[in-house]
Design an enzyme around this catalytic site. Structure first.
Site, mmCIF file in Angstrom:
data_model
loop_
_atom_site.group_PDB
_atom_site.id
_atom_site.type_symbol
_atom_site.label_atom_id
_atom_site.label_comp_id
_atom_site.label_asym_id
_atom_site.label_seq_id
_atom_site.Cartn_x
_atom_site.Cartn_y
_atom_site.Cartn_z
ATOM 1 N N ASN A 194 1.008 -1.065 -0.059
ATOM 2 C CA ASN A 194 -0.344 -0.163 -0.095
ATOM 3 C C ASN A 194 0.529 1.494 0.470
ATOM 4 O O ASN A 194 0.502 2.391 0.368
ATOM 5 C CB ASN A 194 -1.167 0.079 1.041
ATOM 6 N N ARG A 195 2.002 1.449 -0.709
ATOM 7 C CA ARG A 195 2.964 2.453 -0.623
ATOM 8 C C ARG A 195 3.734 3.279 0.409
ATOM 9 O O ARG A 195 4.083 4.061 0.752
ATOM 10 C CB ARG A 195 2.225 3.452 -1.226
ATOM 11 N N LEU A 196 3.520 2.282 1.659
ATOM 12 C CA LEU A 196 3.764 2.716 2.624
ATOM 13 C C LEU A 196 5.585 1.701 2.981
ATOM 14 O O LEU A 196 5.845 0.753 3.856
ATOM 15 C CB LEU A 196 3.306 1.254 4.018
#
Length: 216
Positions: A194-196
């Protein structure tokens, strides 16, 4: 293509998340951390020593290209090129630069910023002599980044130089040699779900390094 048409690439998105990067995973010396990741990448990454080198001219206009790292140690990263190339002129006028290593199969990248200076003649000779003989010939005849009328002209120059030096040692030309990049900052990036993403920045702090976690 219609000059008013926008080519949308957002649907090419891929998901990351093979692994996490924790502060406790990191070595205290960034070049050692880089070496650890580099060794992990060698079995699966195509040309793990390929890196993007970004430079800028004296007026701050940037340019970037892929080059191959020839060596690294506690002082920094070594590469080689023609001293008459565009990047060499930019390094002369503005010795600050950035490097990027991207290893997609590992979902990792390493960024470095720092300064660049020429290596010694002895180091340049060592790099040059490690090249394939035909690559040495190419380095001798090419006037990198300068305009040429045709590929045939270049191939003719290679053939003539090959014949001229047949059976002889191929000396390093004075217009070709090594550079050493001296890092002042390192950033280690591990792709996250999740692009974390996990990002850690190493900053020089006196004789040592300070490590900070950055937001993705």
């Amino acid at each position: 293509m219609d000059e008013t048409k926008t080519v949308w690439t957002g649907d090419l998105r891929r998901e990351y998340g093979k692994q996490r990067l924790h502060r406790s995973d990191l070595l205290e010396q960034p070049i050692e951390q880089f070496g650890h990741w580099f060794e992990e990448g060698k079995p699966t990454v195509l040309e793990p020593n390929a890196m993007a080198l970004a430079t800028a001219d004296g007026e701050g206009r940037p340019s970037v290209r892929m080059v191959l790292m020839k060596a690294f140690d506690s002082r920094g990263v070594v590469f080689a090129t023609s001293y008459i190339s565009r990047k060499a002129h930019e390094i002369r006028d503005n010795p600050y630069a950035a490097l990027l290593f991207y290893w997609p199969v590992l979902e990792r990248q390493v960024r470095m910023t720092g300064t660049i200076a020429r290596t010694s003649d002895e180091e340049s000779d060592e790099i040059f002599n490690s090249r394939h003989p035909m690559s040495r010939i190419a380095a001798r005849v090419s006037r990198q980044s300068l305009e040429i009328d045709s590929r045939e002209e270049l191939e003719k120059a290679v053939a003539e130089e090959t014949e001229r030096l047949q059976g002889q040692e191929i000396p390093r030309p004075s217009h070709w040699g090594g550079y050493r990049f001296f890092p002042e900052e390192f950033e280690f990036w591990q792709g996250g779900a999740n692009r974390l993403h996990d990002r850690f920045l190493y900053l020089r702090n006196g004789a040592g390094w300070e490590i900070r976690r950055l937001q993705p």
